[in-house]
Design a protein around this motif. Structure first.
Motif, PDB file in Angstrom:
ATOM      1  N   LEU A   1      -2.997  -4.368   2.294  1.00 14.99           N
ATOM      2  CA  LEU A   1      -4.236  -4.531   1.547  1.00 14.99           C
ATOM      3  C   LEU A   1      -5.329  -4.849   2.557  1.00 14.99           C
ATOM      4  O   LEU A   1      -5.085  -5.513   3.558  1.00 14.99           O
ATOM      5  N   ARG A   2      -6.524  -4.370   2.322  1.00 11.22           N
ATOM      6  CA  ARG A   2      -7.627  -4.580   3.252  1.00 11.22           C
ATOM      7  C   ARG A   2      -8.818  -5.180   2.519  1.00 11.22           C
ATOM      8  O   ARG A   2      -9.083  -4.849   1.374  1.00 11.22           O
TER       9      ARG A   2
ATOM     10  N   PRO B   1      -6.995  -4.970  -7.182  1.00 11.35           N
ATOM     11  CA  PRO B   1      -5.765  -5.757  -7.255  1.00 11.35           C
ATOM     12  C   PRO B   1      -6.060  -7.240  -7.080  1.00 11.35           C
ATOM     13  O   PRO B   1      -7.099  -7.616  -6.562  1.00 11.35           O
TER      14      PRO B   1
ATOM     15  N   VAL C   1     -10.960  -6.360  -2.271  1.00 13.85           N
ATOM     16  CA  VAL C   1      -9.648  -6.028  -1.737  1.00 13.85           C
ATOM     17  C   VAL C   1      -9.340  -4.597  -2.132  1.00 13.85           C
ATOM     18  O   VAL C   1      -9.433  -4.242  -3.308  1.00 13.85           O
ATOM     19  N   ASP C   2      -8.998  -3.774  -1.149  1.00 13.68           N
ATOM     20  CA  ASP C   2      -8.640  -2.381  -1.402  1.00 13.68           C
ATOM     21  C   ASP C   2      -7.154  -2.179  -1.172  1.00 13.68           C
ATOM     22  O   ASP C   2      -6.561  -2.780  -0.287  1.00 13.68           O
ATOM     23  N   GLY C   3      -6.582  -1.295  -1.952  1.00 13.58           N
ATOM     24  CA  GLY C   3      -5.170  -0.974  -1.830  1.00 13.58           C
ATOM     25  C   GLY C   3      -4.451  -1.348  -3.109  1.00 13.58           C
ATOM     26  O   GLY C   3      -5.062  -1.772  -4.088  1.00 13.58           O
ATOM     27  N   GLN C   4      -3.136  -1.157  -3.097  1.00 10.99           N
ATOM     28  CA  GLN C   4      -2.340  -1.482  -4.262  1.00 10.99           C
ATOM     29  C   GLN C   4      -1.173  -2.352  -3.844  1.00 10.99           C
ATOM     30  O   GLN C   4      -0.579  -2.142  -2.786  1.00 10.99           O
ATOM     31  N   LEU C   5      -0.868  -3.299  -4.695  1.00  5.41           N
ATOM     32  CA  LEU C   5       0.308  -4.130  -4.458  1.00  5.41           C
ATOM     33  C   LEU C   5       1.548  -3.279  -4.723  1.00  5.41           C
ATOM     34  O   LEU C   5       1.558  -2.453  -5.635  1.00  5.41           O
TER      35      LEU C   5
ATOM     36  N   SER D   1       0.758 -10.988  -7.780  1.00  6.15           N
ATOM     37  CA  SER D   1      -0.665 -10.957  -7.432  1.00  6.15           C
ATOM     38  C   SER D   1      -1.135 -12.262  -6.829  1.00  6.15           C
ATOM     39  O   SER D   1      -2.240 -12.340  -6.336  1.00  6.15           O
TER      40      SER D   1
ATOM     41  N   ILE E   1      -2.653 -12.508  -3.092  1.00  8.66           N
ATOM     42  CA  ILE E   1      -4.017 -12.186  -2.711  1.00  8.66           C
ATOM     43  C   ILE E   1      -4.923 -13.322  -3.122  1.00  8.66           C
ATOM     44  O   ILE E   1      -5.004 -13.706  -4.217  1.00  8.66           O
TER      45      ILE E   1
END
Length: 81
Positions: free
Chosen positions: A18-19, A41, A68-72, A78, A81
């Motif tokens: 995740l970024r 996410p 936050v970009d991306g997927q868990l 969760s 994060i």
């Protein structure tokens, strides 16, 4: 290498991190509305904490926020994060 096991699951090998990225708001809205619109996410409370704002506070158009970009991965909590 005792104690280490070989990972063979491609699902685990293909996980991308995740970024945190910066983005400016396209229009005036709350952080809660932005998160809902983008399906981000993680929890809204942690996103608000990262940006040091109340989730329902109206924010002006063009304000730079962290997201936050991306997927868990499936099954991930969760709370990370």
């Amino acid at each position: 290498m005792s104690g280490l096991t070989k990972t063979v699951s491609f699902m685990l090998l293909n996980i991308q991190p995740l970024r945190i990225t910066l983005t400016d708001l396209p229009q005036s809205m709350s952080l809660a509305a932005f998160a809902k619109q983008r399906s981000l996410p993680g929890s809204l409370q942690k996103l608000a904490m990262m940006n040091q704002v109340d989730p329902q506070e109206p924010l002006p158009q063009g304000k730079i926020i962290k997201r936050v970009d991306g997927q868990l991965p499936s099954g991930a909590r969760s709370e990370v994060i």
